[in-house]
Enzyme design. Sequence first.
Site, PDB file in Angstrom:
ATOM      1  N   LYS A  76       0.852  -1.188   0.000  1.00  0.00           N
ATOM      2  CA  LYS A  76       0.000   0.000   0.000  1.00  0.00           C
ATOM      3  C   LYS A  76       0.891   1.243   0.000  1.00  0.00           C
ATOM      4  CE  LYS A  76      -4.004   1.892   2.569  1.00  0.00           C
ATOM      5  NZ  LYS A  76      -4.960   1.627   3.654  1.00  0.00           N
ATOM      6  N   SER A 151      -9.857   1.439   2.657  1.00  0.00           N
ATOM      7  CA  SER A 151      -9.000   2.270   1.844  1.00  0.00           C
ATOM      8  C   SER A 151      -7.869   1.525   1.151  1.00  0.00           C
ATOM      9  CB  SER A 151      -8.394   3.361   2.729  1.00  0.00           C
ATOM     10  OG  SER A 151      -7.497   2.778   3.681  1.00  0.00           O
ATOM     11  N   SER A 175     -10.001  -1.008   6.866  1.00  0.00           N
ATOM     12  CA  SER A 175      -9.464  -0.799   5.519  1.00  0.00           C
ATOM     13  C   SER A 175      -8.800  -1.974   4.839  1.00  0.00           C
ATOM     14  CB  SER A 175      -8.490   0.364   5.523  1.00  0.00           C
ATOM     15  OG  SER A 175      -9.203   1.545   5.343  1.00  0.00           O
TER      16      SER A 175
HETATM   17  N1  GLN Z   1     -13.285   3.648   6.192  1.00  0.00           N
HETATM   18  C1  GLN Z   1     -12.694   3.992   7.445  1.00  0.00           C
HETATM   19  C2  GLN Z   1     -12.323   5.445   7.463  1.00  0.00           C
HETATM   20  O1  GLN Z   1     -12.552   6.067   6.481  1.00  0.00           O
HETATM   21  C3  GLN Z   1     -11.516   3.131   7.718  1.00  0.00           C
HETATM   22  C4  GLN Z   1     -10.294   3.571   7.025  1.00  0.00           C
HETATM   23  C5  GLN Z   1      -9.128   2.731   7.360  1.00  0.00           C
HETATM   24  O2  GLN Z   1      -9.282   1.694   7.992  1.00  0.00           O
HETATM   25  N2  GLN Z   1      -7.951   3.230   7.020  1.00  0.00           N
HETATM   26  O3  GLN Z   1     -11.813   5.936   8.409  1.00  0.00           O
END
Ligand code: GLN
Length: 484
Positions: A76, A151, A175
Amino acid sequence: MTLSTAMDWRGGLDAGDLSAEVLVRRSLDRIQSLDPTLHAVLTTDADRSLALAQAADRRLQAGERTPVLGLPVVLKDNLNWMGLPTTCGSAVLEGYRSPYDATVVSRLLAAGAIPIAKANMDEFAMGSSGEFSAFSPTRNPWDTTRVPGGSSSGSVVSVAAGYAPLALGSDTGGSVRLPASFCNVTALRPTYGVLSRYGLTAMASSLDVVGPIGASAADVASVLQVMAGRDPLDSTSVELPQVGDLFPLLPADLRGLKIGLPSEYWGEGLEPGTRGVLEAALGELDRLGASPVKIRLPHTRYAIDAYYLICTSEVSSNLSRFDGVRYGSRAERDDLTDMISDTRDRGFGAEAKRRILLGTFCLSRGYYDAFYLKALKARTLITRDFLEAFAQVDLLATPISPGTAFPFGAKTGDPLSMYLADVYTVTTSLAGLPSLSMPAGFSEGLPVGLQLIGPPLSDVRLLAAAHAYQQATSHHLKTPSLPS
Ligand code: GLN
């Protein structure tokens, strides 16, 4: 077609039927042919990856074996790989190159895994769909009109589309688990502290973890094994007495295992198609000998509020370092305040700005007690619920998301509906618990993931339970129809 797992590739490498160089060339070719459609990858460095493959082949020929030696892995783009850009999916980091390797990356390299690409992601890991990247949104290989989940969108799609058998993402509120569920791969959010965060760009430090992603639980175990444990460069990393040899991962004996089903996760809001798939998966776990136990986690209803208050507060603090002075892009202005403000204004996307504003508000005098401190109290209650549940049951099983992958644009206009996609995943983030997503089947052709949650440091037990399920089922081996 059947998805090739890291275990399959490793068999070929160990037997000498395959070489790391062949695998890496195959990965790079696949990226070249499929990524113009999927947009999962931001950067590659073919020369470097091929040189690493040749070095891995020499180690294999000399008889060395590790769980990942010679296997391609995608990172990532919030994890540092020295010399390459780390964009975090943001324009504000344009031009920045990492001066060092993240600990998880240096441990993978030492074990002979070969990074082949940096993956697309929602900006600074804020998002649930992959649509908040400053670059192109990533597409779901099962249906390219739908989001892959975020994400860690690019990392998960890289595994689902067969670019690499393994990938690393990060999980702050879901995410790795949410996109894994939307794309039919297996991903673990480890217990907070099991994997070092050194070299992972911080979003919300008390919630962020690195999350391994693979085609199977056994693959995830193999990559976890070479990275886990104390790192002097991350004071929150934990000393693990003996990581142990997770490879080959032994299926857990599910007989007698008590699996808690929290009513708060199985009630209203779950789409009927998703519910049907998940109930069939629970039936399979029963057949394997586990017994379901109905339980309550009464403070679950505060989770989304607590998560988005704590997360945004930490975001407002962590993202203050992107000021045009130290990293990435800078708006050239004569006045220092103008420079900082213009750099941030043009560098951050709408979601990053929304969270910085919300978090700064939560932390400001007069609101700190009412919002931030209150959220911390809710976090304690949510954690306590889990610990009480684990006095009665061994694991918990829940949905990952209320529904399957949604079409592009379905939630971008309404931040709250996007936040609610995480309703089943943010709880374990708040409690620091290990939780994974594993493929459980399909609803109208789209993948559905089941979440397993365990007590602190039960990561291996969780993976072993998922492995037992995967030995008895084949959902995780199904692949989207892409050119082979
Ligand atoms: N969707 C969640 C957020 O927007 C989790 C994001 C993540 O785990 N990095 O915070």
